[in-house]
Design an enzyme around this catalytic site. Structure first.
Site, PDB file in Angstrom:
ATOM      1  N   VAL B  18       0.833  -1.205   0.000  1.00  0.00           N
ATOM      2  CA  VAL B  18       0.000   0.000   0.000  1.00  0.00           C
ATOM      3  C   VAL B  18       0.874   1.264   0.000  1.00  0.00           C
ATOM      4  O   VAL B  18       0.697   2.168  -0.818  1.00  0.00           O
ATOM      5  CB  VAL B  18      -0.964   0.022   1.212  1.00  0.00           C
ATOM      6  CG1 VAL B  18      -1.732   1.330   1.253  1.00  0.00           C
ATOM      7  CG2 VAL B  18      -1.918  -1.164   1.158  1.00  0.00           C
ATOM      8  N   ARG B  49      11.323  -0.163   7.620  1.00  0.00           N
ATOM      9  CA  ARG B  49      12.076  -0.958   8.577  1.00  0.00           C
ATOM     10  C   ARG B  49      13.526  -1.106   8.128  1.00  0.00           C
ATOM     11  O   ARG B  49      14.437  -1.004   8.923  1.00  0.00           O
ATOM     12  CB  ARG B  49      11.428  -2.339   8.738  1.00  0.00           C
ATOM     13  CG  ARG B  49      11.250  -2.623  10.209  1.00  0.00           C
ATOM     14  CD  ARG B  49      10.401  -3.814  10.505  1.00  0.00           C
ATOM     15  NE  ARG B  49       9.477  -4.143   9.419  1.00  0.00           N
ATOM     16  CZ  ARG B  49       8.528  -5.060   9.539  1.00  0.00           C
ATOM     17  NH1 ARG B  49       8.371  -5.674  10.682  1.00  0.00           N
ATOM     18  NH2 ARG B  49       7.730  -5.346   8.545  1.00  0.00           N
ATOM     19  N   LYS B 109      -7.335  -0.842  10.325  1.00  0.00           N
ATOM     20  CA  LYS B 109      -8.605  -1.284  10.910  1.00  0.00           C
ATOM     21  C   LYS B 109      -8.437  -1.886  12.290  1.00  0.00           C
ATOM     22  O   LYS B 109      -9.254  -1.677  13.182  1.00  0.00           O
ATOM     23  CB  LYS B 109      -9.289  -2.302   9.997  1.00  0.00           C
ATOM     24  CG  LYS B 109      -8.398  -3.502   9.734  1.00  0.00           C
ATOM     25  CD  LYS B 109      -8.840  -4.329   8.559  1.00  0.00           C
ATOM     26  CE  LYS B 109      -7.766  -5.339   8.213  1.00  0.00           C
ATOM     27  NZ  LYS B 109      -6.843  -4.913   7.170  1.00  0.00           N
ATOM     28  N   VAL B 136     -11.768   0.134   5.829  1.00  0.00           N
ATOM     29  CA  VAL B 136     -12.869  -0.803   5.570  1.00  0.00           C
ATOM     30  C   VAL B 136     -13.144  -0.856   4.073  1.00  0.00           C
ATOM     31  O   VAL B 136     -13.380   0.170   3.440  1.00  0.00           O
ATOM     32  CB  VAL B 136     -14.162  -0.385   6.312  1.00  0.00           C
ATOM     33  CG1 VAL B 136     -15.288  -1.373   6.013  1.00  0.00           C
ATOM     34  CG2 VAL B 136     -13.925  -0.294   7.808  1.00  0.00           C
ATOM     35  N   ILE B 140     -13.615   1.128  -1.736  1.00  0.00           N
ATOM     36  CA  ILE B 140     -15.048   1.443  -1.790  1.00  0.00           C
ATOM     37  C   ILE B 140     -15.339   2.579  -0.817  1.00  0.00           C
ATOM     38  O   ILE B 140     -15.091   2.454   0.373  1.00  0.00           O
ATOM     39  CB  ILE B 140     -15.917   0.235  -1.403  1.00  0.00           C
ATOM     40  CG1 ILE B 140     -15.519  -1.005  -2.213  1.00  0.00           C
ATOM     41  CG2 ILE B 140     -17.387   0.545  -1.583  1.00  0.00           C
ATOM     42  CD1 ILE B 140     -16.223  -2.274  -1.752  1.00  0.00           C
ATOM     43  N   GLU B 194      -3.459 -15.983   2.823  1.00  0.00           N
ATOM     44  CA  GLU B 194      -2.097 -16.008   3.317  1.00  0.00           C
ATOM     45  C   GLU B 194      -1.740 -17.407   3.812  1.00  0.00           C
ATOM     46  O   GLU B 194      -2.613 -18.250   4.053  1.00  0.00           O
ATOM     47  CB  GLU B 194      -1.962 -15.013   4.479  1.00  0.00           C
ATOM     48  CG  GLU B 194      -2.496 -13.646   4.091  1.00  0.00           C
ATOM     49  CD  GLU B 194      -1.729 -12.517   4.730  1.00  0.00           C
ATOM     50  OE1 GLU B 194      -0.594 -12.722   5.190  1.00  0.00           O
ATOM     51  OE2 GLU B 194      -2.280 -11.407   4.767  1.00  0.00           O
ATOM     52  N   ASP B 205     -10.436 -10.208  10.844  1.00  0.00           N
ATOM     53  CA  ASP B 205     -10.372  -9.037   9.965  1.00  0.00           C
ATOM     54  C   ASP B 205     -11.769  -8.438   9.781  1.00  0.00           C
ATOM     55  O   ASP B 205     -11.968  -7.221   9.917  1.00  0.00           O
ATOM     56  CB  ASP B 205      -9.785  -9.478   8.611  1.00  0.00           C
ATOM     57  CG  ASP B 205      -9.810  -8.376   7.573  1.00  0.00           C
ATOM     58  OD1 ASP B 205      -8.923  -7.505   7.625  1.00  0.00           O
ATOM     59  OD2 ASP B 205     -10.713  -8.381   6.717  1.00  0.00           O
ATOM     60  N   LYS B 209     -13.551  -4.644  11.021  1.00  0.00           N
ATOM     61  CA  LYS B 209     -14.281  -3.757  10.103  1.00  0.00           C
ATOM     62  C   LYS B 209     -15.729  -3.583  10.560  1.00  0.00           C
ATOM     63  O   LYS B 209     -16.298  -2.487  10.453  1.00  0.00           O
ATOM     64  CB  LYS B 209     -14.214  -4.328   8.689  1.00  0.00           C
ATOM     65  CG  LYS B 209     -12.789  -4.272   8.118  1.00  0.00           C
ATOM     66  CD  LYS B 209     -12.623  -5.166   6.898  1.00  0.00           C
ATOM     67  CE  LYS B 209     -11.221  -5.048   6.307  1.00  0.00           C
ATOM     68  NZ  LYS B 209     -11.000  -6.063   5.248  1.00  0.00           N
ATOM     69  N   GLY B 311      -5.838  -4.595  -1.958  1.00  0.00           N
ATOM     70  CA  GLY B 311      -4.891  -4.355  -3.032  1.00  0.00           C
ATOM     71  C   GLY B 311      -4.217  -3.008  -2.847  1.00  0.00           C
ATOM     72  O   GLY B 311      -4.818  -2.071  -2.340  1.00  0.00           O
TER      73      GLY B 311
END
Lengths: 437, 437
Positions: B18, B49, B109, B136, B140, B194, B205, B209, B311
């Site tokens: 991101v 890092r 979140k 969230v 969107i 994952e 997750d 949200k 994404g």
């Protein structure tokens, strides 16, 4: 804050199906609205044409007035909600309110699409807000996402089902296989279409909304007159059937598109017309009188916003959302985003717009017909994606789907086909949207 | 304005999938962003890092730092974008940035759902903004519509598909008829899940949200720990098949609901669990890793927001949208809406939540079984909507769909059924959503 906060005073212009819901919700939600704004909101007055007309909400007689101009220019009015609609007297009233420094919330798509820049300028000069979420797609929050949520992205395309009447009619034609006239009559009976349906079925309503969407999406002034417009009155049961055979559906779309130009800068195409979209497209699942706006942006990808596109209560919900924002802005002495037209992109004429066509052609059933039709497409530099031969003898038909070409090339091709002796009739011409080019 | 406007300086914390997109878009869209804000935006630094880690974007070496705390407390930083994720050090860095007066845009979140109120308070005390649209449903726009567009309405329900991994898995199970373990392995292979899928498949997750959505929708503090949570690991191919037989589909839903209480004030139920929804529901058409949030409001009616839920680029789009708003607020010296928790509603425990169940029961194939099962439902005051008898002999099965009852009543009924000698197995218990009660 030791002192009690002064109430914000709101004038409502119009008390029809939307206005009466605004008045009702202002009263019903007063506590919530006060908590969300940080100050109470008081109704200062409601301007109506006739004091004694029947209405859906009880308004204290002392608040009703036929003097709309007097109401908006009263010094104690902070915010004016305009739900009269149409160009005048709405424009004069909004300008008078702004000139006095009141902020304005309006649902008036026709006025914004005709004269938006003048209204924005008046708001800017007065340091007041002009908000209009309810002008497009009723309760669906679409303008705020375009103006604010996507402000860090590049919107490349907006495809909207923004007129409930025409979506209701096309959806019924699809599910019932009925013709246009018959379905319109049914829609009128059920209250989904007006006695004079022109504004809806000829695409005027959708064109005004397309102009507003395109202005916000592309930071470019677009007025209703800039929008190419075709309605649904020419859509036949055969068109709907052809679409169905392609696993597609016909929708009246407001299409706003950024198109790369040979010379450099992207240009903008804004148009309203019926188009075939695949049934797998999210917009194909928008049934009845619902609205939806599909947005493509470079980074965000594909988004869709769906909901009721009209009706008193949904429209009032959008208006009250704007009211809360505008009221907060007044309390902090600021303004929300004004007109953003910095990109000032060129508007493409329809002929230069790039589209795809689906064409059904009644032809002679003899050897060489397909080759002759293909040659006609080639002569106008239109490449064919698929061609399907159907029926035999007197029912022989070719169904051609083109690749993307300019609308001018495609309409020249159709004109050429109509001149050919082996072509009995070009019985359906539809633009295709929602597929890769 | 005669003087040139001073640039706004932005620090980015984290340069993963991101963060690198945020840095890329800040550079690529600099001209547009400046035009939309009214001032240029400059990258002040990027905290990472490891300076020499490979990354998707070129960052000038002079802007990279491993001293995140030093970066957020620099006096020239106006806005901090936090995309590290997790609780610490993100919380400490955000609080340090706010304490200095910088505004913060975050996609975090987990932190918001654990400690949102402390962050909002810090922002409020500093007169700074805290925006988090990207937290969230990725790109969107859903938080801004809830916070602002629907601020004049009463939101009664939010149903969200807010986790792409679980939607991908359930969608594949539906279309391929495969089992959970097999489909999870496939999702991992394709990069949709994952290596350790716990946070997604166990619903953590989605619960974070759900807490954020419920807080905004109901103006009430809800933290992740308040959210009832069931993941999808127990969903079987038989469950998916049962749903399909009911013309329904299984989705992992984040459900936020206002429920009238006998005593007066409405209470809030917030939960994450798999639920059956009818295929005709707009959420049923959300396939693959897409997200969608369905909202019901008293006046607006039913709305849906659809798009990519994750994404790098979509999330960065949402972050830059917030950045533009926050930057405008800084230029005008104001703040956007802060925490709104005035309603302070009671949170319902899961047992008191009202739901419907779909239960498949393997039973003895003999007379009186249906009556005995029906009596078990009646004993717990659960009314039955439909019961269907399927198979014969060893395959005899009852499929019961209940009317709405409390979750406690329903789970007591299921426990009771499991004790009955005529019941071989209760092989599928699913909650039902998206239908009238």
């Amino acid at each position: 804050m030791a002192e009690p906060v002064k109430p914000l005073r709101v004038a409502v212009l119009g008390c029809g199906s939307v206005g009466s819901q605004v008045v009702r919700l202002l009263a019903k939600s007063a506590t919530d609205i006060e908590a969300r704004i940080g100050a109470p909101v008081e109704l200062a007055g409601v301007a109506v044409r006739r004091i004694d007309a029947p209405r859906e909400v009880d308004v204290p007689a002392a608040l009703l007035t036929t003097d709309a101009y007097g109401l908006v220019t009263r010094p104690d009015v902070d915010i004016v909600i305009e739900v009269i609609g149409g160009i005048e007297p709405a424009r004069g009233l909004i300008l008078a309110a702004l000139a006095r420094g009141a902020s304005v919330v309006t649902a008036n798509k026709a006025l914004l699409a005709e004269d938006g820049p003048a209204l924005f300028q008046a708001a800017d000069e007065a340091g007041a807000d002009l908000y209009f979420e309810a002008a497009v797609a009723g309760a669906i929050p679409i303008l705020r996402p375009l103006r604010e949520s996507l402000a860090g992205d590049v919107v490349t395309k907006v495809l909207g089902i923004v007129n409930g009447t025409t979506n209701f009619i096309l959806d019924k034609m699809d599910t019932q296989g009925a013709g246009y006239a018959e379905t319109l009559a049914q829609a009128q009976e059920l209250g989904y279409a007006e006695a004079d349906p022109t504004a809806d079925v000829e695409g005027f309503d959708a064109a005004a909304k397309a102009a507003i969407l395109a202005s916000l999406a592309f930071h470019t002034r677009v007025s209703a007159g800039d929008v190419y417009r075709e309605g649904i009155a020419e859509v036949t049961a055969a068109d709907v059937k052809s679409a169905r055979e392609m696993d597609s559906v016909l929708k009246l779309l407001a299409i706003c598109e950024l198109r790369p130009q040979p010379g450099g800068e992207d240009a903008v195409s804004v148009r309203v017309h019926p188009a075939m979209i695949p049934r797998s497209h999210p917009l194909a699942a928008v049934h009845g009188a619902f609205n939806a706006v599909f947005v493509e942006a470079e980074s965000a990808g594909q988004l869709m916003f769906y909901g009721p596109g009209a009706g008193g209560a949904p429209t009032a919900s959008a208006i009250l959302g704007d009211l809360v924002t505008v009221a907060r802005n007044r309390l902090t002495g600021t303004q929300g985003p004004g007109e953003s037209a910095y990109a000032d992109r060129e508007l493409l004429p329809m002929g230069e717009t790039v589209t795809r066509y689906h064409v059904s052609i009644d032809v002679d059933d003899k050897a060489g017909v397909l080759a002759a039709v293909a040659a006609a497409f080639a002569e106008h530099d239109v490449s064919i994606q698929t061609v399907r031969q159907e029926g035999r003898g007197a029912d022989a038909q070719l169904v051609v789907v083109s690749h993307a070409a300019t609308d001018a090339q495609l309409s020249a091709t159709v004109a050429h086909l109509r001149e050919m002796s082996i072509v009995h009739d070009v019985n359906s011409v539809m633009r295709v949207e929602g597929v890769e080019e």
